[in-house]
Scaffold this motif. Structure first.
Motif, mmCIF file in Angstrom:
data_model
loop_
_atom_site.group_PDB
_atom_site.id
_atom_site.type_symbol
_atom_site.label_atom_id
_atom_site.label_comp_id
_atom_site.label_asym_id
_atom_site.label_seq_id
_atom_site.Cartn_x
_atom_site.Cartn_y
_atom_site.Cartn_z
ATOM 1 N N PRO A 1 -5.470 1.505 -22.492
ATOM 2 C CA PRO A 1 -5.466 1.403 -21.030
ATOM 3 C C PRO A 1 -4.721 2.559 -20.375
ATOM 4 O O PRO A 1 -3.758 3.094 -20.928
ATOM 5 N N VAL A 2 -5.215 2.955 -19.221
ATOM 6 C CA VAL A 2 -4.533 3.976 -18.414
ATOM 7 C C VAL A 2 -3.677 3.239 -17.387
ATOM 8 O O VAL A 2 -4.147 2.319 -16.718
ATOM 9 N N TYR A 3 -2.425 3.629 -17.291
ATOM 10 C CA TYR A 3 -1.499 3.010 -16.341
ATOM 11 C C TYR A 3 -1.176 3.978 -15.215
ATOM 12 O O TYR A 3 -1.076 5.185 -15.457
ATOM 13 N N VAL A 4 -0.978 3.456 -14.009
ATOM 14 C CA VAL A 4 -0.279 4.262 -13.006
ATOM 15 C C VAL A 4 1.171 3.801 -13.042
ATOM 16 O O VAL A 4 1.462 2.642 -13.347
ATOM 17 N N LEU A 5 2.049 4.724 -12.741
ATOM 18 C CA LEU A 5 3.475 4.419 -12.719
ATOM 19 C C LEU A 5 3.886 4.193 -11.272
ATOM 20 O O LEU A 5 3.792 5.099 -10.441
ATOM 21 N N LEU A 6 4.306 2.964 -10.970
ATOM 22 C CA LEU A 6 4.784 2.683 -9.615
ATOM 23 C C LEU A 6 6.143 3.351 -9.424
ATOM 24 O O LEU A 6 6.969 3.370 -10.343
ATOM 25 N N PRO A 7 6.397 3.914 -8.247
ATOM 26 C CA PRO A 7 7.677 4.607 -8.018
ATOM 27 C C PRO A 7 8.912 3.727 -8.186
ATOM 28 O O PRO A 7 10.012 4.238 -8.376
ATOM 29 N N THR A 8 8.741 2.385 -8.134
ATOM 30 C CA THR A 8 9.890 1.501 -8.357
ATOM 31 C C THR A 8 10.097 1.197 -9.839
ATOM 32 O O THR A 8 10.934 0.359 -10.179
ATOM 33 N N GLU B 1 14.285 3.351 -1.372
ATOM 34 C CA GLU B 1 14.631 2.689 -0.107
ATOM 35 C C GLU B 1 13.388 2.547 0.786
ATOM 36 O O GLU B 1 13.258 1.579 1.538
ATOM 37 N N ASN B 2 12.450 3.506 0.687
ATOM 38 C CA ASN B 2 11.193 3.418 1.466
ATOM 39 C C ASN B 2 10.465 2.113 1.192
ATOM 40 O O ASN B 2 9.887 1.499 2.092
ATOM 41 N N TYR B 3 10.482 1.694 -0.088
ATOM 42 C CA TYR B 3 9.716 0.503 -0.478
ATOM 43 C C TYR B 3 10.480 -0.766 -0.126
ATOM 44 O O TYR B 3 9.859 -1.798 0.118
ATOM 45 N N ARG B 4 11.812 -0.664 -0.087
ATOM 46 C CA ARG B 4 12.604 -1.798 0.409
ATOM 47 C C ARG B 4 12.254 -2.037 1.875
ATOM 48 O O ARG B 4 12.040 -3.163 2.313
ATOM 49 N N ARG B 5 12.162 -0.927 2.633
ATOM 50 C CA ARG B 5 11.809 -1.054 4.056
ATOM 51 C C ARG B 5 10.421 -1.659 4.225
ATOM 52 O O ARG B 5 10.180 -2.465 5.113
ATOM 53 N N ALA B 6 9.480 -1.252 3.358
ATOM 54 C CA ALA B 6 8.116 -1.793 3.429
ATOM 55 C C ALA B 6 8.118 -3.296 3.166
ATOM 56 O O ALA B 6 7.442 -4.058 3.860
ATOM 57 N N ALA B 7 8.898 -3.728 2.170
ATOM 58 C CA ALA B 7 8.962 -5.158 1.833
ATOM 59 C C ALA B 7 9.562 -5.958 2.985
ATOM 60 O O ALA B 7 9.036 -6.998 3.391
ATOM 61 N N VAL B 8 10.672 -5.458 3.515
ATOM 62 C CA VAL B 8 11.348 -6.158 4.614
ATOM 63 C C VAL B 8 10.464 -6.140 5.860
ATOM 64 O O VAL B 8 10.321 -7.148 6.562
ATOM 65 N N GLY B 9 9.819 -5.010 6.132
ATOM 66 C CA GLY B 9 8.937 -4.898 7.294
ATOM 67 C C GLY B 9 7.777 -5.876 7.219
ATOM 68 O O GLY B 9 7.391 -6.485 8.228
ATOM 69 N N ALA C 1 0.817 -1.224 0.000
ATOM 70 C CA ALA C 1 0.000 0.000 0.000
ATOM 71 C C ALA C 1 0.847 1.269 0.000
ATOM 72 O O ALA C 1 0.482 2.261 -0.623
ATOM 73 N N SER C 2 1.988 1.257 0.703
ATOM 74 C CA SER C 2 2.787 2.496 0.772
ATOM 75 C C SER C 2 3.242 2.932 -0.616
ATOM 76 O O SER C 2 3.178 4.112 -0.973
ATOM 77 N N GLU C 3 3.669 1.957 -1.456
ATOM 78 C CA GLU C 3 4.094 2.306 -2.815
ATOM 79 C C GLU C 3 2.891 2.639 -3.687
ATOM 80 O O GLU C 3 2.915 3.610 -4.454
ATOM 81 N N PHE C 4 1.820 1.860 -3.557
ATOM 82 C CA PHE C 4 0.622 2.103 -4.366
ATOM 83 C C PHE C 4 0.074 3.511 -4.124
ATOM 84 O O PHE C 4 -0.278 4.225 -5.065
ATOM 85 N N ASN C 5 0.037 3.929 -2.862
ATOM 86 C CA ASN C 5 -0.519 5.247 -2.541
ATOM 87 C C ASN C 5 0.369 6.394 -3.020
ATOM 88 O O ASN C 5 -0.098 7.529 -3.145
ATOM 89 N N ASP C 6 1.650 6.103 -3.290
ATOM 90 C CA ASP C 6 2.556 7.120 -3.844
ATOM 91 C C ASP C 6 2.492 7.181 -5.371
ATOM 92 O O ASP C 6 3.081 8.070 -5.984
#
Length: 203
Positions: free
Chosen positions: A34-41, A178-186, A15-20
């Motif tokens: 199709p309309v795409y959202v661009l994931l920050p990763t 790095e925020n999303y790495r932390r989310a994955a590890v968390g 969710a943290s990455e999706f909401n960004d």
């Protein structure tokens, strides 16, 4: 002969990455494109697949039913989803489910700009199903792996030609991956914590 459009792969994302993921784009000028959202990763997503705890449902419609659901991932971050008359199956699931419940959701990302210029990201669900804890756990492990793979590709600047979506994410977002790495590890650590608690309780 026109090629039959294939359904887009549903991306797994926390969710943290999706909401960004506030930037949207199309690959062509066709109004049906199709309309795409661009994931920050650095991945495009026209559909997403998420599993989490449905914590709240509410009919927020005025003239007709329009259901809002909140789904929380292991990090405590929330996916918001909305289903109305055009998503009858998803709306009836939100009407009938009793939170808290584990749910699996496949849907399309939607962005909405508020009056003060903030962009909110939500899911328009195509399907919602109640699942068990083991299904949620598998989703967490696989989503963490996909997220870490995307971050690896994002960080991989070995002179190879950079992926266009990674490049686009670098231009559109000023967000440390790095925020999303932390989310994955968390998320993985929270699973391990739950499993230790279960083992201790059973002894």
């Amino acid at each position: 002969m026109a090629a039959t459009p294939t359904r887009e792969v549903a991306r797994r994302v926390f969710a943290s990455e999706f909401n960004d993921a506030s930037y949207t784009f199309k690959e062509s000028d066709d109004e049906r494109a199709p309309v795409y959202v661009l994931l920050p990763t650095g991945e495009r997503a026209n559909r997403v697949f998420l599993v989490g705890t449905l914590t709240e449902t509410e009919d927020v419609g005025e003239d007709s039913e329009y259901w809002q659901g909140r789904v929380v991932d292991p990090n405590g971050d929330t996916f918001f989803m909305y289903a109305g008359q055009y998503q009858p199956d998803a709306a009836s699931m939100l009407r009938e489910l009793e939170p808290p419940a584990y749910v699996a959701v496949v849907g399309k990302p939607r962005t909405y700009e508020t009056d003060d210029g903030e962009v909110n990201v939500s899911v328009r669900p195509e399907s919602i199903s109640q699942v068990d804890e083991a299904t949620r756990d598998r989703w967490v492990v696989e989503t963490a792996q996909r997220t870490l793979d995307r971050i690896q590709a994002f960080d991989d600047e070995d002179g190879a030609e950079m992926d266009e979506y990674v490049q686009m994410a670098g231009e559109q977002y000023d967000l440390p991956v790095e925020n999303y790495r932390r989310a994955a590890v968390g998320a993985l650590e929270s699973l391990e914590g739950e499993q230790r608690e279960t083992t201790t309780a059973e002894q």
